[in-house]
Design a protein around this motif. Structure first.
Motif, mmCIF file in Angstrom:
data_model
loop_
_atom_site.group_PDB
_atom_site.id
_atom_site.type_symbol
_atom_site.label_atom_id
_atom_site.label_comp_id
_atom_site.label_asym_id
_atom_site.label_seq_id
_atom_site.Cartn_x
_atom_site.Cartn_y
_atom_site.Cartn_z
ATOM 1 N N SER B 117 0.817 -1.209 0.000
ATOM 2 C CA SER B 117 0.000 0.000 0.000
ATOM 3 C C SER B 117 0.857 1.268 0.000
ATOM 4 O O SER B 117 0.384 2.338 -0.364
ATOM 5 N N GLY B 120 0.650 3.314 -2.979
ATOM 6 C CA GLY B 120 -0.536 4.146 -3.195
ATOM 7 C C GLY B 120 -0.537 5.396 -2.340
ATOM 8 O O GLY B 120 -1.504 6.163 -2.367
ATOM 9 N N ALA B 121 0.538 5.595 -1.583
ATOM 10 C CA ALA B 121 0.608 6.772 -0.704
ATOM 11 C C ALA B 121 0.460 8.040 -1.525
ATOM 12 O O ALA B 121 0.986 8.146 -2.628
ATOM 13 N N VAL B 334 2.706 -2.204 9.624
ATOM 14 C CA VAL B 334 2.139 -0.996 8.994
ATOM 15 C C VAL B 334 0.666 -1.187 8.620
ATOM 16 O O VAL B 334 -0.033 -0.205 8.388
ATOM 17 N N ILE B 335 0.192 -2.428 8.561
ATOM 18 C CA ILE B 335 -1.230 -2.611 8.240
ATOM 19 C C ILE B 335 -2.128 -1.937 9.279
ATOM 20 O O ILE B 335 -3.278 -1.630 8.995
ATOM 21 N N ASP B 337 -1.450 0.981 10.646
ATOM 22 C CA ASP B 337 -1.299 2.441 10.553
ATOM 23 C C ASP B 337 -2.377 3.050 9.664
ATOM 24 O O ASP B 337 -2.876 2.413 8.748
ATOM 25 N N HIS B 338 -2.654 4.299 9.921
ATOM 26 C CA HIS B 338 -3.544 5.107 9.070
ATOM 27 C C HIS B 338 -4.980 4.593 9.018
ATOM 28 O O HIS B 338 -5.696 4.854 8.064
ATOM 29 N N GLY B 339 -5.386 3.818 10.036
ATOM 30 C CA GLY B 339 -6.796 3.442 10.110
ATOM 31 C C GLY B 339 -7.614 4.634 10.580
ATOM 32 O O GLY B 339 -8.691 4.920 10.063
ATOM 33 N N TYR B 340 -7.062 5.306 11.578
ATOM 34 C CA TYR B 340 -7.688 6.497 12.147
ATOM 35 C C TYR B 340 -6.577 7.513 12.434
ATOM 36 O O TYR B 340 -5.406 7.149 12.486
ATOM 37 N N ALA B 341 -6.996 8.771 12.656
ATOM 38 C CA ALA B 341 -6.005 9.798 12.999
ATOM 39 C C ALA B 341 -5.217 9.359 14.238
ATOM 40 O O ALA B 341 -4.008 9.515 14.304
#
Lengths: 326, 362
Positions: B117, B120-121, B334-335, B337-341
């Protein structure tokens, strides 16, 4: 400080947030001229104009999808689905995009939107107007799922939801909209998402509920005190995601006995998840099997029989007494 | 009270400027400077060669399934070239050529297609959306972005890409209707490549053109030769001007052709004839543009050879970089990370138990 019902309290939250932050926009079907079918958005069009209060064509997919775009480009959309039963046409936008945009772009784009909608039975409505399918949203990683229970916490939670940097699905118990009034302060008030509250204190039994069913649970707790001399602690979850498991696990460890009450269907419902958390966090403290009082695994019936579907005093009390006597 | 014909505001036009034989309609020929045209050509060629390399890498098992853009480069690159970097780009999943024009590094595409992923950043502040896989679901986002540009008084146009199959989806119709009602500055660009996996254009819709679907919503809509860089550029330029002038959305149907597989997971010989592909090969966009550029003496065979070499090296380099990054990306935490703020506690505890298990395995 004014005595407000929940619809007016939500309206106060929207008014103040639109006043404070010009990036807040409201969109939905009949939210402008009509002020929303439950009047939650009443008066916003006159105050903030048609560019910020958008009367949308009847298009739930577009409403949810357009909100994703609005949020990506710097706005904070508060999107109304007229009834939760119509939100499924927008569901794929929430699952496929709102919930994933931050993750997919590694933080490059975010979707600070609120999708609010009335849910639940008890107001003599038509088919598709009385469902309680919060699990669809609570099950989806990337979303937050909030359900207030009273005018004051509804107002404070909606303000927090609007300010939250992530997409929040906000279920409003329509049976509570005009059921009673509560003092709501004029000055700003927020509540942290993901934090439950103790709606009634007690040490003999833990009762967990939220939304409209909280009030039936509280009524049952009072009956238990009067008739059985039992003091039940009633926990009002307020958010299903994040779920405040620490609070109810602590209560369960203290009382050893738990009843969960919700109007959502039973199978794979919120109570199932709560019971799993109790097994993980409080199993050795439980004195009796946890019981749940829920809507049945049937289609929510037409209004003549909706009370047969909903948890009532008899069912809640029977479950509570069962747990106490086990 | 007679029965009479209802006159609609718009009719569908077909626009072609540079045909497959290299003939140009000089009255319609847009003024595109040499440098831009050469850039367009270079990006189209880069996209083609990257596609070919990715196909090889996929067959070798080094990257996963992807959707090649082969044959559709003109529709994508000429459209993006008619817009500015400040305009918003909302792709579907076959817009490799458009992404390259926007500056997406080829190694990011390779990394994404290899299943990471990180590829796709998107850099914060960039006006590019990531690829969107559920068909047509990105179209409403363009309407929201466009509406926000208007409300925030930003001089931004939004373009969104989708295929012929997408015009059968509800998202397409809802988005067009809302865009028209709200007069949002959006360009809907349909790449009609004639095939939705195995479903031919003729069975996707009985509508004679896909462009006419826009007319139902009072959106000016036209059909263009999607393999004609000049026609696509002109159509998008005109649509962008309309959008900037506050006149709302435009639907452009680029008639093009998918010269290869839908994705690397299907075999087109099961559903279409090779003769049809060969017919479209003659209308292929890159050769056509080269003919035009050669006539103008802006490009020679020698320069093309040199460019091909440069691109080959660039693609080699991109794979080398992507491969190095893959080798370094060995932390699957890292999976989470970036789920929520902010990571909620239940997720943090799941991450922690995953991390503990990794440690035990060491």
């Amino acid at each position: 400080m004014a005595e407000l019902n929940m619809a007016d309290a939500l309206n106060l939250a929207l008014n103040q947030e639109m006043e404070n932050d010009e990036s807040v926009v409201v969109l939905g079907e009949d939210v402008g001229v009509d002020g929303g079918v439950f009047r939650v958005t009443d008066g916003l069009l006159e105050r903030y104009g048609e560019r910020r209060v958008i009367d949308s064509p009847v298009a739930e997919t577009a409403l949810a999808g357009v909100s994703v775009g609005l949020a990506i480009n710097g706005l904070k959309p508060v999107c109304e689905m007229q009834f939760s039963g119509f939100s499924y046409q927008g569901f794929h936008q929430m699952e496929a995009h709102a919930a994933r945009m931050r993750w997919r772009t590694r933080g490059g784009h975010t979707v600070p939107m609120v999708l609010r909608m009335p849910y639940g039975a008890g107001v003599h409505a038509l088919e598709h107007h009385s469902e309680s399918k919060e699990v669809f949203y609570a099950h989806t990683p990337g979303l937050k799922m909030v359900i207030p229970s009273t005018p004051r916490n509804a107002r404070a939670l909606l303000v927090s939801a609007i300010r939250d940097p992530d997409p929040v699905v906000f279920f409003e118990p329509k049976a509570v909209y005009r059921a009673f009034r509560e003092e709501v302060p004029d000055e700003e008030e927020t509540l942290p998402l993901g934090e439950s509250r103790i709606a009634r204190e007690g040490d003999d039994l833990t009762m967990i509920s939220y939304g409209a069913m909280l009030h039936r649970t509280l009524e049952a707790a009072d009956t238990l005190a009067e008739e059985d001399g039992v003091e039940a602690e009633v926990i009002d979850l307020l958010s299903l995601s994040p779920l405040d498991h620490a609070r109810f696990a602590e209560s369960a460890r203290r009382t050893g006995r738990v009843v969960i009450v919700h109007e959502a269907h039973r199978s794979f419902g919120p109570a199932g998840e709560i019971m799993a958390r109790l097994i993980e966090d409080a199993f050795y403290y439980l004195e009796a099997p946890v019981r749940r009082v829920t809507g049945f695994d049937t289609i929510v019936p037409l209004f003549a029989r909706e009370q047969a579907y909903l948890p009532d005093q008899e069912r809640i009390l029977a479950a509570a007494r069962g747990v106490l006597n086990d | 009270m007679p029965r009479k014909r209802v006159r609609l505001e718009h009719a569908v036009e077909y626009l072609s400027i540079l045909d497959e034989k290299g003939r140009v309609d000089e009255k319609l020929e847009p003024q595109i400077d040499k440098e831009t045209l050469l850039d367009i050509h270079r990006t189209m060629l880069l996209s083609r060669r990257l596609d070919e390399r990715m196909l090889t890498l996929q067959r070798q098992g080094r990257i996963g399934t992807f959707a090649p853009a082969k044959g559709q480069e003109a529709s994508q690159v000429a459209a993006m070239a008619a817009l500015t970097g400040n305009d918003w780009f909302v792709p579907a999943f076959r817009e490799t050529a458009a992404m390259l024009w926007r500056g997406t590094p080829p190694e990011n595409l390779l990394l994404y297609n290899a299943g990471y992923s990180e590829g796709g950043a998107i850099e914060e502040g960039t006006h590019d959306l990531p690829i969107s896989i559920p068909v047509a679901s990105q179209i409403p986002h363009a309407v929201g972005i466009g509406y926000a540009s208007g409300l925030r008084e930003r001089d931004e146009v939004t373009i969104t890409f989708f295929g012929d199959g997408a015009t059968s989806e509800g998202d397409f119709h809802e988005a067009l209707n809302v865009a028209s009602v709200l007069k949002t500055p959006v360009i809907f660009l349909c790449q009609n490549n004639h095939w939705a996996i195995s479903m031919p254009r003729g069975r996707q819709s009985e509508s004679r053109t896909l462009a006419q679907k826009g007319l139902a919503y009072a959106i000016p809509s036209l059909q263009v030769d999607g393999n004609d860089v000049l026609a696509v550029y002109s159509a998008v330029q005109e649509a962008a001007q309309r959008a900037r002038d506050g006149e709302g959305p435009t639907l452009i149907e680029c008639v093009t052709y998918r010269l290869t597989v839908h994705t690397t997971a299907d075999d087109p010989s099961k559903y279409r004839d090779e003769e049809e592909v060969e017919k479209w090969q003659e209308r292929e966009p890159i050769t056509r543009l080269q003919t035009y550029l050669k006539k103008k003496r802006w490009l020679s065979d020698k320069q093309i050879d040199k460019l091909e070499k440069e691109i080959e090296e660039q693609v080699d380099e991109a794979w080398k970089t992507a491969h190095e990054r893959i080798e370094s990306l060995n932390d699957s935490q890292v999976i989470f990370d970036h789920g929520y703020a902010e990571m909620p506690d239940y997720l943090e505890s799941q991450r922690q138990s995953f991390a503990d298990r990794l440690k035990e395995g060491e």
